[in-house]
Design an enzyme around this catalytic site. Structure first.
Site, PDB file in Angstrom:
ATOM      1  N   GLY A 289      -8.400   2.862   2.712  1.00 54.82           N
ATOM      2  CA  GLY A 289      -9.687   3.393   3.147  1.00 54.82           C
ATOM      3  C   GLY A 289     -10.345   4.338   2.162  1.00 54.82           C
ATOM      4  O   GLY A 289     -11.558   4.348   2.051  1.00 54.82           O
ATOM      5  N   PHE A 290      -9.534   5.085   1.424  1.00 58.51           N
ATOM      6  CA  PHE A 290     -10.111   6.101   0.544  1.00 58.51           C
ATOM      7  C   PHE A 290      -9.290   6.255  -0.732  1.00 58.51           C
ATOM      8  O   PHE A 290      -8.074   6.077  -0.716  1.00 58.51           O
ATOM      9  CB  PHE A 290     -10.178   7.459   1.261  1.00 58.51           C
TER      10      PHE A 290
ATOM     11  N   MET B 255       0.848  -1.207   0.000  1.00 62.39           N
ATOM     12  CA  MET B 255       0.000   0.000   0.000  1.00 62.39           C
ATOM     13  C   MET B 255       0.875   1.245   0.000  1.00 62.39           C
ATOM     14  O   MET B 255       1.811   1.359   0.806  1.00 62.39           O
ATOM     15  CB  MET B 255      -0.916   0.029   1.228  1.00 62.39           C
TER      16      MET B 255
ATOM     17  N   GLY C 123      -8.009   8.739  -3.960  1.00 62.51           N
ATOM     18  CA  GLY C 123      -7.618  10.136  -4.129  1.00 62.51           C
ATOM     19  C   GLY C 123      -6.638  10.690  -3.113  1.00 62.51           C
ATOM     20  O   GLY C 123      -6.513  11.907  -2.979  1.00 62.51           O
TER      21      GLY C 123
ATOM     22  N   GLY D  47      -2.529   6.508  -4.865  1.00 60.97           N
ATOM     23  CA  GLY D  47      -1.839   7.684  -5.367  1.00 60.97           C
ATOM     24  C   GLY D  47      -1.040   7.469  -6.641  1.00 60.97           C
ATOM     25  O   GLY D  47      -0.230   8.310  -7.010  1.00 60.97           O
TER      26      GLY D  47
ATOM     27  N   ASP E 147      -0.626   0.309  -4.681  1.00 58.70           N
ATOM     28  CA  ASP E 147      -2.005   0.812  -4.640  1.00 58.70           C
ATOM     29  C   ASP E 147      -2.072   2.064  -3.780  1.00 58.70           C
ATOM     30  O   ASP E 147      -1.746   2.018  -2.590  1.00 58.70           O
ATOM     31  CB  ASP E 147      -2.905  -0.298  -4.063  1.00 58.70           C
TER      32      ASP E 147
END
Ligand code: DX5
Ligand code: ZN
Length: 245
Positions: free
Chosen positions: A172-173, A167, A175, A203, A201
């Site tokens: 969680g979100f 990650m 953008g 940005g 995963d």
């Protein structure tokens, strides 16, 4: 490194027309669809579950072979990953990527009736494979890459993951801002495992793909960068070309 796999995250799609958005994204050149499942416990957000995946799967041609185009790459940001493997298999998920941080949690009685007090990443990978799915293991930014040593060196192929997800944002979100601080994990893995599928995963987009590709990532998730683009096909091929160059 293995060849580029571009996996747009449908978290940035229009959920009111998810099927059509998925078909269009495949037509725009996506290799996989990245499907973010959030349960409101493991992460502070809720998306959707297996019934939605099952309906969407009907719109997209299933992949012909291992890692084929149209692979449903389900990123399970859920507290009880073992509990939902069969449900997601039945829904048409191809690759079940659970979080290392959640793998040890107790799984309560599942809808199919089996109960497991505790599990471990290796047992969970074996279980995912036994259910006929590819297995992925994901690490949050706060988790060091060394936790994967024993898992990736497991002599039993059934207990080794098909993909590792590093990650590059807090899950969680969509953008959020890309965290370059996570790339040394990718570099370390790529050095040791030239053929491993390493997914990044969070940005990712034209402004950050160079760093990720240099570090050795080959499976690229991009949500807002693809769905927010004027020309998504152009972004998808740019990401692919940068990884394959
Ligand atoms: C975040 C999700 C990501 C998200 C990425 O928790 O795992 O897949 O959709 O979105 P972008 O590419 O916009 O950062
Ligand atoms: Zn994701």
């Amino acid at each position: 490194a293995p060849k580029a796999i571009i996996a747009p995250s449908i978290l940035s799609a229009d959920f009111a027309q998810l099927g059509a958005d998925c078909v269009r994204t495949m037509e725009q050149g996506a290799d996989w669809l990245h499907v973010d499942i959030m349960d409101g416990h493991f992460v502070p957000n809720i998306t959707f579950g297996a019934p939605v995946v099952a309906k969407v799967r009907k719109h997209v041609e299933p992949p012909s072979a291992k890692y084929g185009r149209g692979t449903f790459d389900c990123h399970m940001m859920i507290a009880e990953p073992k509990k939902w493997v069969k449900e997601f298999k039945n829904a048409g998920c191809d690759l079940y990527c659970f979080h290392y941080e959640a793998a040890f949690s107790s799984a309560a009685e599942s809808p199919e009736g089996h109960s497991d007090a505790k599990t471990s990443p290796n047992e969970l990978i074996r279980y995912i494979h036994d259910c006929g799915l590819l297995a992925g293991i994901a690490l949050k930014p706060s988790t060091g890459v060394d936790v994967l040593n024993d898992i990736l060196e497991n002599p039993d192929e059934k207990e080794r993951p098909d993909m590792v997800l590093i990650m590059t944002v807090e899950p969680g979100f969509g953008g959020q801002k890309f965290m370059a601080s996570e790339l040394p994990k990718v570099e370390a893995l790529r050095k040791k495992y030239p053929n491993l599928n390493i997914e990044v995963d969070g940005g990712l987009g034209p402004g950050t793909i160079d760093q990720a590709a240099d570090a050795g990532a080959n499976v690229i998730v991009a949500g807002s960068a693809v769905f927010g683009a004027k020309d998504p096909s152009e972004v998808i091929s740019m990401l692919r070309d940068t990884v394959n160059k």
